[in-house]
Structure formats: structure tokens, C-alpha cells
Design a protein around this motif. Structure first.
Motif, PDB file in Angstrom:
ATOM      1  N   GLN A 184      56.906  71.399  -7.721  1.00  0.00           N
ATOM      2  CA  GLN A 184      55.709  70.603  -7.441  1.00  0.00           C
ATOM      3  C   GLN A 184      55.512  70.428  -5.947  1.00  0.00           C
ATOM      4  O   GLN A 184      54.418  70.552  -5.430  1.00  0.00           O
ATOM      5  CB  GLN A 184      55.829  69.227  -8.093  1.00  0.00           C
ATOM      6  CG  GLN A 184      55.399  69.234  -9.536  1.00  0.00           C
ATOM      7  CD  GLN A 184      55.193  67.825 -10.034  1.00  0.00           C
ATOM      8  OE1 GLN A 184      54.785  66.943  -9.311  1.00  0.00           O
ATOM      9  NE2 GLN A 184      55.501  67.608 -11.292  1.00  0.00           N
ATOM     10  N   LYS A 185      56.606  70.142  -5.278  1.00  0.00           N
ATOM     11  CA  LYS A 185      56.525  69.966  -3.829  1.00  0.00           C
ATOM     12  C   LYS A 185      56.039  71.243  -3.171  1.00  0.00           C
ATOM     13  O   LYS A 185      55.211  71.223  -2.274  1.00  0.00           O
ATOM     14  CB  LYS A 185      57.908  69.620  -3.269  1.00  0.00           C
ATOM     15  CG  LYS A 185      58.188  68.143  -3.264  1.00  0.00           C
ATOM     16  CD  LYS A 185      59.470  67.889  -2.497  1.00  0.00           C
ATOM     17  CE  LYS A 185      60.068  66.566  -2.916  1.00  0.00           C
ATOM     18  NZ  LYS A 185      61.420  66.398  -2.406  1.00  0.00           N
ATOM     19  N   LYS A 186      56.609  72.363  -3.680  1.00  0.00           N
ATOM     20  CA  LYS A 186      56.238  73.656  -3.129  1.00  0.00           C
ATOM     21  C   LYS A 186      54.736  73.888  -3.306  1.00  0.00           C
ATOM     22  O   LYS A 186      54.056  74.353  -2.399  1.00  0.00           O
ATOM     23  CB  LYS A 186      57.028  74.720  -3.884  1.00  0.00           C
ATOM     24  CG  LYS A 186      57.171  76.043  -3.215  1.00  0.00           C
ATOM     25  CD  LYS A 186      58.260  76.776  -3.976  1.00  0.00           C
ATOM     26  CE  LYS A 186      58.368  78.234  -3.706  1.00  0.00           C
ATOM     27  NZ  LYS A 186      59.459  78.820  -4.486  1.00  0.00           N
ATOM     28  N   CYS A 187      54.240  73.533  -4.507  1.00  0.00           N
ATOM     29  CA  CYS A 187      52.821  73.737  -4.798  1.00  0.00           C
ATOM     30  C   CYS A 187      51.963  72.837  -3.936  1.00  0.00           C
ATOM     31  O   CYS A 187      50.954  73.267  -3.375  1.00  0.00           O
ATOM     32  CB  CYS A 187      52.521  73.428  -6.254  1.00  0.00           C
ATOM     33  SG  CYS A 187      53.248  74.592  -7.363  1.00  0.00           S
ATOM     34  N   VAL A 188      52.351  71.570  -3.845  1.00  0.00           N
ATOM     35  CA  VAL A 188      51.559  70.625  -3.071  1.00  0.00           C
ATOM     36  C   VAL A 188      51.536  71.057  -1.611  1.00  0.00           C
ATOM     37  O   VAL A 188      50.504  71.044  -0.953  1.00  0.00           O
ATOM     38  CB  VAL A 188      52.118  69.202  -3.238  1.00  0.00           C
ATOM     39  CG1 VAL A 188      51.505  68.272  -2.216  1.00  0.00           C
ATOM     40  CG2 VAL A 188      51.848  68.706  -4.645  1.00  0.00           C
ATOM     41  N   ARG A 189      52.697  71.505  -1.132  1.00  0.00           N
ATOM     42  CA  ARG A 189      52.763  71.972   0.246  1.00  0.00           C
ATOM     43  C   ARG A 189      51.868  73.193   0.434  1.00  0.00           C
ATOM     44  O   ARG A 189      51.121  73.298   1.394  1.00  0.00           O
ATOM     45  CB  ARG A 189      54.215  72.319   0.602  1.00  0.00           C
ATOM     46  CG  ARG A 189      54.528  72.108   2.072  1.00  0.00           C
ATOM     47  CD  ARG A 189      56.006  72.310   2.348  1.00  0.00           C
ATOM     48  NE  ARG A 189      56.854  71.470   1.509  1.00  0.00           N
ATOM     49  CZ  ARG A 189      57.933  71.912   0.856  1.00  0.00           C
ATOM     50  NH1 ARG A 189      58.295  73.164   0.937  1.00  0.00           N
ATOM     51  NH2 ARG A 189      58.653  71.084   0.142  1.00  0.00           N
ATOM     52  N   ALA A 304      64.776  46.643   4.000  1.00  0.00           N
ATOM     53  CA  ALA A 304      64.504  47.965   4.582  1.00  0.00           C
ATOM     54  C   ALA A 304      63.070  48.343   4.260  1.00  0.00           C
ATOM     55  O   ALA A 304      62.590  48.114   3.144  1.00  0.00           O
ATOM     56  CB  ALA A 304      65.455  48.997   4.010  1.00  0.00           C
ATOM     57  N   ILE A 305      62.391  48.895   5.238  1.00  0.00           N
ATOM     58  CA  ILE A 305      61.020  49.363   5.023  1.00  0.00           C
ATOM     59  C   ILE A 305      60.962  50.818   5.466  1.00  0.00           C
ATOM     60  O   ILE A 305      61.458  51.172   6.542  1.00  0.00           O
ATOM     61  CB  ILE A 305      60.018  48.500   5.809  1.00  0.00           C
ATOM     62  CG1 ILE A 305      60.032  47.082   5.219  1.00  0.00           C
ATOM     63  CG2 ILE A 305      58.602  49.109   5.751  1.00  0.00           C
ATOM     64  CD1 ILE A 305      59.117  46.105   5.873  1.00  0.00           C
ATOM     65  N   GLY A 306      60.420  51.650   4.572  1.00  0.00           N
ATOM     66  CA  GLY A 306      60.398  53.074   4.883  1.00  0.00           C
ATOM     67  C   GLY A 306      59.027  53.672   4.633  1.00  0.00           C
ATOM     68  O   GLY A 306      58.243  53.166   3.831  1.00  0.00           O
ATOM     69  N   VAL A 307      58.752  54.760   5.319  1.00  0.00           N
ATOM     70  CA  VAL A 307      57.501  55.488   5.120  1.00  0.00           C
ATOM     71  C   VAL A 307      57.861  56.913   4.717  1.00  0.00           C
ATOM     72  O   VAL A 307      58.696  57.545   5.370  1.00  0.00           O
ATOM     73  CB  VAL A 307      56.664  55.519   6.419  1.00  0.00           C
ATOM     74  CG1 VAL A 307      55.377  56.310   6.206  1.00  0.00           C
ATOM     75  CG2 VAL A 307      56.357  54.115   6.891  1.00  0.00           C
ATOM     76  N   THR A 308      57.277  57.381   3.619  1.00  0.00           N
ATOM     77  CA  THR A 308      57.484  58.782   3.256  1.00  0.00           C
ATOM     78  C   THR A 308      56.127  59.443   3.109  1.00  0.00           C
ATOM     79  O   THR A 308      55.120  58.789   2.847  1.00  0.00           O
ATOM     80  CB  THR A 308      58.220  58.940   1.916  1.00  0.00           C
ATOM     81  OG1 THR A 308      57.382  58.436   0.882  1.00  0.00           O
ATOM     82  CG2 THR A 308      59.552  58.221   1.919  1.00  0.00           C
ATOM     83  N   ARG A 309      56.134  60.736   3.277  1.00  0.00           N
ATOM     84  CA  ARG A 309      54.943  61.525   2.993  1.00  0.00           C
ATOM     85  C   ARG A 309      54.756  61.503   1.478  1.00  0.00           C
ATOM     86  O   ARG A 309      55.703  61.267   0.727  1.00  0.00           O
ATOM     87  CB  ARG A 309      55.209  62.948   3.470  1.00  0.00           C
ATOM     88  CG  ARG A 309      54.087  63.888   3.234  1.00  0.00           C
ATOM     89  CD  ARG A 309      53.489  64.339   4.508  1.00  0.00           C
ATOM     90  NE  ARG A 309      52.300  65.138   4.230  1.00  0.00           N
ATOM     91  CZ  ARG A 309      51.410  65.401   5.144  1.00  0.00           C
ATOM     92  NH1 ARG A 309      51.549  64.938   6.362  1.00  0.00           N
ATOM     93  NH2 ARG A 309      50.360  66.138   4.857  1.00  0.00           N
ATOM     94  N   ALA A 310      53.512  61.733   1.021  1.00  0.00           N
ATOM     95  CA  ALA A 310      53.258  61.631  -0.416  1.00  0.00           C
ATOM     96  C   ALA A 310      54.150  62.565  -1.223  1.00  0.00           C
ATOM     97  O   ALA A 310      54.465  62.284  -2.372  1.00  0.00           O
ATOM     98  CB  ALA A 310      51.794  61.929  -0.698  1.00  0.00           C
ATOM     99  N   ASP A 311      54.588  63.680  -0.666  1.00  0.00           N
ATOM    100  CA  ASP A 311      55.465  64.570  -1.436  1.00  0.00           C
ATOM    101  C   ASP A 311      56.931  64.142  -1.349  1.00  0.00           C
ATOM    102  O   ASP A 311      57.806  64.835  -1.851  1.00  0.00           O
ATOM    103  CB  ASP A 311      55.306  66.027  -0.972  1.00  0.00           C
ATOM    104  CG  ASP A 311      55.753  66.244   0.463  1.00  0.00           C
ATOM    105  OD1 ASP A 311      56.227  65.279   1.093  1.00  0.00           O
ATOM    106  OD2 ASP A 311      55.636  67.376   0.951  1.00  0.00           O
ATOM    107  N   GLY A 312      57.206  62.993  -0.749  1.00  0.00           N
ATOM    108  CA  GLY A 312      58.561  62.458  -0.738  1.00  0.00           C
ATOM    109  C   GLY A 312      59.329  62.715   0.542  1.00  0.00           C
ATOM    110  O   GLY A 312      60.451  62.216   0.697  1.00  0.00           O
TER     111      GLY A 312
END
Lengths: 401, 259
Positions: A184-189, A304-312
Motif C-alpha cells: 500500500q505504501k508503495k502504491c501510495v508513494r 510525546a507528540i509526533g508527526v508522521t506523513r500520511a503513509d506512516g
């Protein structure tokens, strides 16, 4: 204005009513000799749609709203009953699981057929075959009949073929959801690269998350008619609101487990917004994250506060104990903290902001709450964040000018 | 879709058709030759030894070459029509999901039947020639040319039948009954000269009569074919093809609604 790839005017589709075997014969007679047919059930009416090169359109709507029918009309599988649709450029469609694949044939044979169906000749196919097989990444299964594939493998194969075609217009639906996390990540990317490279996308999805992530425009179909078109956030919000109205009495109670863990997140807000809707932010604008933490034994948590890209992909994470900061105690067993980014350097895209309470030592994670953040802006920079930079001339090289 | 990619697509479907026909069966590609050979064996036993069939005329060939020259083309024709009739229906899953020129499916199917049976035809002619059965191999190029209008005729009928089959599913069953009638209505098993003179001209109404005659004239120098009937046969084949394409195009847009 860029080139118009899809232009639909008053597009409609109706299916003939065929109940008895005699109806088929009558329909045949009418079609052959008068060129028309009789009783029909209309599934799509008066759809006007324009998609320009480089646009990304999300198609949303309840089951049976006519989304698939519209896609089939666009890809040319169906013929419109009324109105017209004009499509320019090469269309790559990935509509249903294993559409166009023959179960008895090997993956390799099916790639050859799919390539021919999309207009690749033999030489071109031979050139691209290694790339397709590498993208599908299903190992020795490539020479097994497709009937022995898992559904994930079928999707991998289908997507690999489409990806290699580099179509002007990509039409796809949620088949991607079948793939595993890494695929999925590969596809989204791949899709993001495709869009960044000027590709045009029509995505049908029930996941507002995917639609908002990949599309800038959306079209909402309701009972075969266009209910709304426009900016993706406006349309998806209206659509979700409509759904919420439809299923109003269902109140989701907080997870009972949450109340028993030592630390849990009571609520969080981004720029003061607490809802499930993604928060919109311009590039380089400030962001404020607030959260309230419940502590069962009234011990001070670490947050803890974190930010990730939508694909994780992780972008940044920080916790109170790293910075030597302590959450405020609001009441017995209730703590809060506020994190401010003065100028968030994230590049446009969809991100997730997560809040985790940790034990005071900052070792164990107890809970997670997340909100979607969408950064908007027009830039062609690559990556996740803008790194502070400047362009300069080489010292002592000025004489070459 | 441009002409080039259409060609690639046709080739792929041809490849698939061939494999579907031959890899699934036990004897593989030998079946293509075996089945008509068996058929020929049965027919020649029945007609030569049971019915003692004779071909009139002093220079008449033996019954086996007489039968071969008409039966093989007939098998190509009838198999092409029968198989192609259901080809659209059988590919419903593909048609419902992928945009493709559907006539390619019918074309590939008809091509496969002809390819298999023309190859078998040439092979058995060579076998008969070696066995000294009076085959005039000099007529082979002309005989092969006769396959061209026969192919056009088969393709035209197949296109129309494949399209109509989508709407009326009984057509395939009906064809199974009708095609033998057409076979017995053409001089495949018998010589036209054996019929009562009053009946003979009626046979010309059957499109296959010309081909049965033509193949025998070219390969066995048996009987005669007037140039006018060549012209009529070619015209009929062309007309049938045009009509078949017309029917197919007319119904093509509505396949999805009825599949």
C-alpha cells in the motif's frame, strides 16, 4: 488552463429491464431494426464532469450511487445511454480485483494480455517486463496460474502493469486496500510521484482519508446524480455530514479499556479544532497542539507528540521529558500540555499528529490519539520538510562567468 | 486504439485461443489432426464399406479423397461458426471490465479454427498424395485461395451470431441443429450429379455448395465450376461479411447491458 482530459456532458446510463426471456428477443429486435430500446432503469443521470491534465479527482458516494458506472463510462467499457463523454490520452484503469485477468493463466501471461489490452506491442512489453515483475514483487508466483494467487498478489500484479504504462489518466478504486502495508505504501508513494509528475487521477474510495490525501477535487454522487463537486475538503465534509445525519443516534462511547490504563488521552486539538475533520494549514504557518491526559494514580505523565506523513513515515517526534518540560496539572488526575510550532516547515501534504502519554520515565507508551493535518500550498520541492537553505556562489569561482 | 496495438491484441488472443484448445486436452495439438482423421475414418468406413458409395464418371476419384476435399473445409467453417458464437458470452468477465475492440475476440476465434483445419487439410492432402490417391497438388494454391472467401463468409456469420447470442442464448443450440442441415444440403458426402436433375439447381442456394465443388475441381479435377459462380460466391461472402460487421457494430454498444 491545462488540457481537458475528460469532458462529460449530460452523461447518463440506463439499463434495460429484462425480466423474461421474451424481453431479450424484443430488445434485440428493437436494437437491430429501430436502433433504440424500451423500458430502462436509470443508474446515472445528467452528469457534467471536467477533468484537466494534472488534476486529481476523488469520486465519492454511497453504495449504488453510480460511481462504478461513471468510471466504466469514462474508461469506455460502457456506452452512455444519453449525453456524451470524451476522453483524451491513454487511460489506465484498475477497477476491480483481477479485472481482465484469466485465472487459468500465469502471471506472466496475464501481464502480456493486460499490456496488449492497454495497447503495448510485443517489443515494448519485453522492454518493460522486468520493471513490471519487480514492482509486483510476488517472487516465483509470477509463473503460477493467477487462480492460485492471494487477492493481494492479484492487486500487486494489476497495479504493476498500470504503473508501468504511465497513463495520462489513472482511474482506480479501492482495490489497493487489499494489498499489505508495504505494498500500500508503495502504491501510495507511486501515486504521489505520479501526481507530482503531472499525472491525472480519478480515485473512487469510501476512505475519505485516501481521497483527501491523494485528491484536490472531489465529486459526490448521490442516487446517480452529482450532489456536489469542488474542493476535496468541502465535498468530503459535506458528504460525511450527510452520513452523520443519516446515522445520527449512533454515539461512539470511549474505549472502556482507556479508563483503566494508567495514562490516557482525554482529548487533543490542533489549532483549537477537536473534530475528526482534518485541520487545514498553510505552508509555514504556526501550529498549536493541545492535549489533556488522564492519570489514574495522579502521577505526572510524560507526553510525546509526533508527526508522521500520511503513509506512516515519521517526520518528527518529541516528548516533554526530552526537553525537560512538565505537563500542567489541571485537577486531580488531569494534566495538560500545549506544544507550539511557530512556523511549521512541513511541505504540502497530509500528515498525522499523534499524542502519546508515557510514564514519567518516558519509557512506556500507554495510549495514542491522532488527528489528521493537511498542509496546503503550491510548491514543487521534494520531501517532507523545508530545510533552511540558501543558494550561493562558489568562493573564488566568479571568474568563470 | 491504433492499428498496431490492435494487431498485438489480436495476436495475444490468437495465442490464448490456441493454448485453450490444445493444452487442456490430453493429446495436445495432435487432437487437431486426430479428430478429423477419426471422423474421416468413420465416414469412409460407413460410406465405402457399408453403403458402397460410388462417384459417377470414368475419371472419378476414390471416395476418401472425394470426401476429404470437401469435409475438411466444412469442418473449418462449421467449427469457426460454432465456437465463435459463444465467444462474446464466454468473455463476459473481460468485456465488463476492460475496454477492448470486441470484434477481435470473434476474429481470433475464427482464425484459430481456420488455421488448425487448413494446416490439417494440407497435411492430409500430402498423406493422400503419398498414398497415390490422385490428388492434383498443382491445384493447392487455388484451393487455398478458396479459403479466403470461405473465411470471410465464416467471419461474417460468426460476428452476427456472436452478437445475437448475447441477447438470445438459444442461438448456439439452434446452430448445433442447423449446421448439419447445411452440411447435408451441400454436396459434401455425395456428388451433385447423383441427385435427380430437378433437385440439383437448388443446391446452389447453399453457400457451401460452391466451396465443395471448388475444392474438388482444383484438387481432384472432378466436376466443374463456372466463373460466374466464383463471382457470386465472392460477392456473397463479401456481403455476408459486411452484414455481419454491421450487425455486430449495431449491437456492440449494448453487450454490457445484456451479458
Amino acid at each position: 488552463m491545462s488540457e481537458l482530459l475528460i469532458e462529460a456532458r449530460g452523461l447518463g446510463k440506463a439499463y434495460p429491464k429484462v425480466h423474461r426471456s421474451g424481453d431479450r428477443l424484443r430488445a434485440l429486435g428493437r436494437l437491430l431494426f429501430r436502433g433504440e430500446d424500451g423500458d430502462r432503469i436509470s443508474v446515472l443521470r445528467d452528469v457534467d464532469l471536467e477533468v484537466r491534465r494534472g488534476e486529481s479527482l476523488g469520486l465519492i458516494g454511497a453504495n449504488g450511487a453510480g460511481k462504478s458506472t461513471l468510471l466504466k463510462l469514462i474508461t469506455g467499457v460502457l456506452t452512455p445511454s444519453s449525453g456524451s463523454v470524451r476522453v483524451r490520452g491513454k487511460v489506465g484503469a484498475l477497477l476491480e480485483l483481477g479485472a481482465g485477468f484469466h485465472p487459468e493463466y500465469s502471471g506472466r501471461d496475464n501481464i502480456a494480455m493486460a499490456a496488449a489490452l492497454h495497447g503495448l506491442d510485443g517489443a515494448e512489453l519485453r522492454r518493460r517486463l522486468p520493471e513490471i515483475i519487480a514492482f509486483a514483487d510476488i517472487g516465483d508466483y509470477i509463473d503460477e496460474p493467477v487462480k492460485h494467487y492471494s487477492s493481494g498478489m492479484v492487486v500487486r500484479l494489476g497495479f504493476a502493469v498500470i504503473a508501468s504504462l504511465k497513463p495520462d489518466l489513472l482511474v482506480t478504486d479501492e482495490v489497493l486496500a487489499v494489498g499489505d502495508e508495504s505494498f500500500q505504501k508503495k502504491c501510495v508513494r507511486w501515486m504521489q510521484d505520479y501526481l507530482d509528475g503531472g499525472g491525472t487521477l480519478i480515485l473512487v474510495s469510501h476512505s475519505m482519508y485516501h481521497v483527501q490525501k491523494l485528491c484536490r477535487h472531489a465529486c459526490w454522487l448521490r442516487d446517480g446524480e452529482v450532489a456536489m463537486t469542488g474542493d476535496v475538503f468541502d465535498v468530503t465534509q459535506a458528504y460525511l455530514a450527510w452520513h452523520e445525519r443519516k446515522s445520527a443516534p449512533q454515539e461512539t462511547s470511549p474505549n472502556p479499556d482507556r479508563r483503566n490504563v494508567e495514562f490516557s488521552v482525554l482529548d487533543m486539538s490542533l489549532d483549537g479544532q477537536t473534530g475528526e475533520q482534518p485541520v487545514l494549514l498553510g505552508q509555514g504557518e504556526p501550529l498549536e497542539v493541545r492535549c489533556r491526559i488522564r492519570s489514574r494514580e495522579d502521577r505526572m505523565p510524560s507526553v510525546a507528540i509526533g508527526v508522521t506523513r500520511a503513509d506512516g513515515t515519521p517526520v518528527y517526534g518529541v516528548s516533554t521529558d526530552m526537553d525537560g518540560h512538565h505537563p500542567q496539572r489541571l485537577a486531580a488526575g488531569e494534566y495538560a500540555c500545549r506544544l507550539v510550532f511557530d512556523a511549521l516547515p512541513l511541505l504540502p501534504g497530509s500528515y498525522t499528529v499523534r499524542v502519546h502519554p508515557l510514564d514519567p520515565e518516558g519509557v512506556r507508551v500507554f495510549d495514542t490519539m491522532e488527528r489528521t493535518l493537511t498542509v496546503r500550498g503550491a510548491t514543487r520541492e521534494f520531501g517532507l520538510v523545508r530545510l533552511a537553505h540558501r543558494w550561493d556562489t562558489l568562493p573564488g569561482e566568479a571568474r568563470h562567468e | 486504439m491504433n492499428a498496431m496495438s490492435s494487431t498485438t491484441l489480436t495476436l495475444r488472443f490468437l495465442q490464448r485461443e490456441f493454448r485453450e484448445r490444445f493444452t487442456g486436452s490430453l493429446s495436445g495439438s495432435a487432437w487437431a489432426l486426430l479428430q478429423p482423421l477419426l471422423q474421416l475414418g468413420v465416414y469412409s468406413f460407413v460410406f465405402v464399406h457399408v453403403f458402397k458409395a460410388r462417384i459417377p464418371g470414368a475419371d472419378a476419384p476414390g471416395y476418401v479423397p472425394f470426401l476429404v476435399t470437401a469435409l475438411w473445409p466444412w469442418t473449418a467453417f462449421s467449427e469457426a461458426v460454432l465456437r465463435s458464437t459463444t465467444v462474446i458470452q464466454n468473455n463476459a468477465a473481460l468485456i465488463g471490465k476492460v475496454a477492448l475492440p470486441r470484434e477481435v475476440l470473434v476474429f481470433a476465434s475464427v482464425c484459430t479454427s481456420f488455421a488448425v483445419h487448413v494446416a490439417g487439410f494440407v497435411a492430409i492432402l500430402l498423406v493422400l498424395r503419398v498414398g497415390n490417391a490422385g490428388i492434383a497438388l498443382g491445384g493447392l494454391p487455388l484451393a487455398l485461395m478458396s479459403y479466403v472467401p470461405l473465411f470471410a463468409l465464416a467471419l461474417g456469420i460468426s460476428l452476427a451470431c456472436a452478437a445475437v447470442q448475447v441477447f438470445v442464448r438459444d442461438l448456439a443450440q439452434l446452430l448445433v441443429q442447423l449446421l448439419p442441415l447445411m452440411m447435408f444440403g451441400a454436396p459434401v458426402f455425395y456428388d451433385r450429379a447423383l441427385l435427380p436433375p430437378a433437385v440439383q439447381p437448388w443446391l446452389s442456394l447453399n453457400p457451401f455448395t460452391f466451396y465443395a465443388d471448388a475444392f474438388r475441381v482444383t484438387l481432384l479435377h472432378h466436376g466443374s465450376v463456372a466463373w460466374s459462380s466464383v463471382a457470386i460466391a465472392v460477392a456473397v461472402a463479401a456481403l455476408v461479411l459486411v452484414a455481419g460487421i454491421g450487425v455486430f457494430r449495431r449491437l456492440d454498444a449494448h453487450f454490457e447491458d445484456f451479458l
